[in-house]
Design an enzyme around this catalytic site. Structure first.
Site, PDB file in Angstrom:
ATOM      1  N   GLY A  15      20.909  22.203   8.727  1.00  0.00           N
ATOM      2  CA  GLY A  15      20.426  21.286   7.697  1.00  0.00           C
ATOM      3  C   GLY A  15      20.473  21.862   6.302  1.00  0.00           C
ATOM      4  N   CYS A  18      18.049  24.888   5.404  1.00  0.00           N
ATOM      5  CA  CYS A  18      18.523  26.152   5.976  1.00  0.00           C
ATOM      6  C   CYS A  18      19.760  26.685   5.261  1.00  0.00           C
ATOM      7  CB  CYS A  18      18.768  25.992   7.468  1.00  0.00           C
ATOM      8  SG  CYS A  18      17.207  25.997   8.377  1.00  0.00           S
ATOM      9  N   VAL A 130       7.732  23.715   8.649  1.00  0.00           N
ATOM     10  CA  VAL A 130       8.200  23.115   7.395  1.00  0.00           C
ATOM     11  C   VAL A 130       8.546  21.639   7.609  1.00  0.00           C
ATOM     12  CG1 VAL A 130      10.051  23.200   5.656  1.00  0.00           C
ATOM     13  CG2 VAL A 130       9.097  25.336   6.563  1.00  0.00           C
ATOM     14  N   ASP A 160       4.014  22.686  -2.716  1.00  0.00           N
ATOM     15  CA  ASP A 160       3.107  21.939  -3.592  1.00  0.00           C
ATOM     16  C   ASP A 160       2.338  22.900  -4.500  1.00  0.00           C
ATOM     17  OD1 ASP A 160       3.783  19.529  -2.049  1.00  0.00           O
ATOM     18  OD2 ASP A 160       2.785  20.654  -0.470  1.00  0.00           O
ATOM     19  N   HIS A 188       0.423  17.846   3.366  1.00  0.00           N
ATOM     20  CA  HIS A 188       1.631  17.858   2.540  1.00  0.00           C
ATOM     21  C   HIS A 188       2.145  16.416   2.465  1.00  0.00           C
ATOM     22  CE1 HIS A 188       5.452  18.740   0.761  1.00  0.00           C
ATOM     23  NE2 HIS A 188       6.072  18.198   1.778  1.00  0.00           N
TER      24      HIS A 188
END
Ligand SMILES: NC(=O)c1ccc[n+]([C@@H]2O[C@H](COP(=O)([O-])OP(=O)(O)OC[C@H]3O[C@@H](n4cnc5c(N)ncnc54)[C@H](O)[C@@H]3O)[C@@H](O)[C@H]2O)c1
Ligand SMILES: O=C(O)C[C@H](O)C(=O)O
Length: 327
Positions: A15, A18, A130, A160, A188
């Site tokens: 992805g 990564c 994550v 954040d 999050h």
């Protein structure tokens, strides 16, 4: 003498996060410039060709610290004997999609991965989730890994925290390092609470130095809360390089410590600050070398309490929405 390598599992290896993350881990940005690493890369079967392409690029970087790379679609292979994991792999939010829409799809992934973690990971491995919804995915992971220490399962709210730090430093006209004791509490998600109540600038209260409570409440808090959405709108893809950077900050600080400063981490609640026990919630911590300790005993004023309660309520709702998946 060369140290023995540490093993880190990273999921979602094909992805976009990564594509920034792997190269920095291989370069030593998490474990240090003298610590060899073995990358244990996990993705779904249909993405493994793409992972192989990324691994060719890793080889072409000739990183001295990269001792080995394992590519797999089996979480039990990826998590075998790991010292750490960054669980990035999940479905990202696309334009117009609400974060809650992701709950069910990603809950199933983290249930399977929790069982694998429990079966094969070292008990002291440090786990960072994550993939969104990160807090609730981490909660599912912890529920699905009853033999694994829940304290070692964390979720990422550092992006954040970094976003808030950047915005506040710009407003104050100082470097980011000048601002300390900032906290981002909660989920999050847009309910997160960027809290400057204890933040300091050169040993003085940051709120007094900036002196603009209206800007804090009406601009800073929503800007940080909506930053992920703003990036998706602008890029037609969710944040990637900054997310990878925050993941590295989170794990590096956990491994090496972060001095006297506070950082925000999603951790399994011990019930403090009225956060229901077991929920994974962003709180302030001290990172000591190899561990973290919650900052305890902060007094919350009515505004802080309301903001924290709002984000806790969302985490409770998310938990209710996925609880059946655990059965
Ligand atoms: N917590 C945060 O601050 C934060 C910030 C940004 C993005 N994110 C989240 O991180 C995640 C990854 O984002 P991205 O942009 O890299 O997404 P991406 O779509 O580019 O990559 C996701 C990868 O995960 C893989 N994947 C899917 N299911 C998997 C499974 N069961 N096991 C292993 N891998 C699997 C996909 O094949 C893909 O390669 C998303 O959920 C995104 O919302 C979180
Ligand atoms: O909000 C999102 O889905 C993207 C990501 O979590 C972010 O904060 O950038």
């Amino acid at each position: 003498m060369t140290k023995p390598p540490v093993r880190i599992a990273i999921s979602g290896a094909a992805g976009q996060i990564c594509y920034s993350l792997l190269f920095r881990v291989a370069q030593g940005d998490v474990f240090g410039p003298d610590q060899p690493v073995i990358l244990q890369l996990l993705d779904v079967p249909q993405a493994l060709d793409a992972v192989r392409g990324v691994v060719m690029e890793l080889e072409d970087c000739a990183f001295p610290l990269l001792a080995d790379v394992i590519i797999t679609d089996d979480p039990k292979v990826a998590f075998k004997d790991i010292d750490a994991a960054m669980l990035v792999g999940s479905r990202p939010r696309s334009k117009g999609m609400e974060r809650r829409d992701l709950l069910a799809a990603n809950a199933a992934i983290f249930k399977t991965q929790g069982a694998a973690l429990d079966a094969v990971a070292k008990r002291d491995a440090k786990i960072l989730v994550v993939g969104n919804p990160a807090n609730t995915n981490a909660w599912i992971l912890a529920q699905s890994a009853p033999g694994f220490p829940a304290k070692n399962i964390t979720s990422m709210i550092r992006l954040d925290h970094n976003r808030a730090q950047g915005q506040l430093a710009a407003k104050a006209g100082v470097g980011v390092d000048a601002i300390t004791k900032l906290v981002v509490w909660g989920n999050h998600s847009p309910t997160m609470f960027a809290d400057w109540g204890n933040a300091e600038l050169d040993g003085q209260k940051l709120a007094d130095r900036i002196g603009d409570e209206a800007w804090y409440r009406e601009t800073l808090i929503p800007t940080v809360a909506q930053r992920g959405t703003a990036i998706i709108e602008a890029r037609s893809a969710s944040s990637a390089a900054s997310a990878a950077n925050a993941a590295i900050d989170h794990l590096r600080d956990w491994v090496h410590g972060a001095g006297d400063n506070w950082v925000s981490m999603g951790v399994v609640s011990d019930g403090s600050y009225g956060i229901p026990q077991g929920l994974v919630c962003g709180v302030p911590v001290h990172c000591t070398s190899g561990g973290y300790v919650r900052i305890e005993g902060l007094t919350l004023d009515p505004f802080q309490r309301t903001m924290l309660d709002r984000t806790i309520a969302e985490l409770v709702d998310e938990r209710e929405a996925v609880i059946d998946i655990l059965k």
